[in-house]
Design a protein around this motif. Structure first.
Motif, PDB file in Angstrom:
ATOM      1  N   TYR A  29       0.947  -1.217   0.028  1.00 23.67           N
ATOM      2  CA  TYR A  29      -0.056   0.053   0.211  1.00 23.67           C
ATOM      3  C   TYR A  29       0.855   1.203   0.028  1.00 23.67           C
ATOM      4  O   TYR A  29       0.492   2.277  -0.715  1.00 23.67           O
ATOM      5  CB  TYR A  29      -1.035  -0.026   1.267  1.00 23.67           C
ATOM      6  CG  TYR A  29      -2.024  -0.895   1.257  1.00 23.67           C
ATOM      7  CD1 TYR A  29      -2.615  -1.492   2.247  1.00 23.67           C
ATOM      8  CD2 TYR A  29      -2.867  -0.996  -0.193  1.00 23.67           C
ATOM      9  CE1 TYR A  29      -3.616  -2.327   2.233  1.00 23.67           C
ATOM     10  CE2 TYR A  29      -3.898  -1.875  -0.175  1.00 23.67           C
ATOM     11  CZ  TYR A  29      -4.313  -2.637   1.169  1.00 23.67           C
ATOM     12  OH  TYR A  29      -5.494  -3.629   1.013  1.00 23.67           O
ATOM     13  N   ILE A  55      -7.835   4.222   1.471  1.00 22.30           N
ATOM     14  CA  ILE A  55      -7.555   2.731   1.032  1.00 22.30           C
ATOM     15  C   ILE A  55      -8.851   2.151   1.505  1.00 22.30           C
ATOM     16  O   ILE A  55      -9.454   2.064   2.521  1.00 22.30           O
ATOM     17  CB  ILE A  55      -6.652   1.976   1.760  1.00 22.30           C
ATOM     18  CG1 ILE A  55      -5.408   2.734   1.554  1.00 22.30           C
ATOM     19  CG2 ILE A  55      -6.636   0.657   1.112  1.00 22.30           C
ATOM     20  CD1 ILE A  55      -4.058   2.165   2.378  1.00 22.30           C
ATOM     21  N   THR A  73      -7.515   4.314  -3.095  1.00 23.35           N
ATOM     22  CA  THR A  73      -6.788   2.960  -3.618  1.00 23.35           C
ATOM     23  C   THR A  73      -7.865   1.989  -3.172  1.00 23.35           C
ATOM     24  O   THR A  73      -8.388   1.794  -1.970  1.00 23.35           O
ATOM     25  CB  THR A  73      -5.627   2.551  -2.618  1.00 23.35           C
ATOM     26  OG1 THR A  73      -4.532   3.295  -2.608  1.00 23.35           O
ATOM     27  CG2 THR A  73      -5.234   1.123  -2.894  1.00 23.35           C
ATOM     28  N   GLU A 115      -9.178  -1.780  -2.745  1.00 20.98           N
ATOM     29  CA  GLU A 115      -8.854  -3.256  -2.722  1.00 20.98           C
ATOM     30  C   GLU A 115     -10.156  -4.045  -2.767  1.00 20.98           C
ATOM     31  O   GLU A 115     -10.557  -4.061  -1.974  1.00 20.98           O
ATOM     32  CB  GLU A 115      -8.179  -3.398  -1.443  1.00 20.98           C
ATOM     33  CG  GLU A 115      -7.753  -4.839  -1.077  1.00 20.98           C
ATOM     34  CD  GLU A 115      -6.482  -5.103  -1.465  1.00 20.98           C
ATOM     35  OE1 GLU A 115      -5.501  -4.464  -1.447  1.00 20.98           O
ATOM     36  OE2 GLU A 115      -6.588  -6.171  -2.605  1.00 20.98           O
TER      37      GLU A 115
END
Lengths: 70, 82
Positions: free
Chosen positions: A56, B10, B73, B75
């Motif tokens: 990440y 994220i 981001t 995921e």
């Protein structure tokens, strides 16, 4: 694994036209040389968490460089 | 005047949720909640176990709207394969 590979390629092609978007692969998690998954085959050991964490970081640093360019 | 740093979000499934929990409990001495970005970027994690592309679209995009991050981001996708 094959389905994931195909889908990842598809997503990469679709997103290729967007200059502010990129696909990132957790290379270490996909390595066949490491056993990172718990018995359920879904979740990962702390070692895998650690690798995910650093992955990440890599993706965020890459994104930050794109922000700088724009 | 406080310096404004980029915000990173994220967003995804249980990998993100577990990582967030592990970071909150300092699972590794080398791990830090700011993902070793040392205040240069503000990092936020939001993960929902079992999340698919569809459920994320339906339930979790508000995080993007609410936080207005500079970086997102995703995921996501693993649970869509099952």
């Amino acid at each position: 694994m094959h389905n994931a590979s195909v889908l990842n390629k598809y997503v990469g092609v679709v997103l290729n036209d967007f200059c502010t978007v990129f696909c990132w692969s957790h290379a270490e998690l996909n390595s066949p040389h490491r056993d990172l998954y718990l018995r359920n085959g879904v979740h990962i050991y702390p070692t895998g968490q650690y690798l995910l964490y650093w992955s990440y970081l890599g993706s965020i640093l890459t994104a930050l460089s794109l922000l700088g360019d724009n | 005047m406080a310096e404004v740093v980029p915000k990173a979000l994220i967003l995804g499934h249980s990998f993100v949720r577990h990582l967030k929990c592990d970071l909150e409990f300092a699972f590794d001495s080398h791990g830090a909640y700011d993902i070793h970005l040392h205040g240069t970027t503000s990092v936020h994690l939001h993960g929902v176990g079992g999340s698919t592309v569809q459920t994320l679209l339906a339930n979790d995009l508000h995080m993007v709207r609410d936080l207005a991050p500079d970086i997102v981001t995703f995921e996501i996708g693993t649970n869509d394969l099952f």
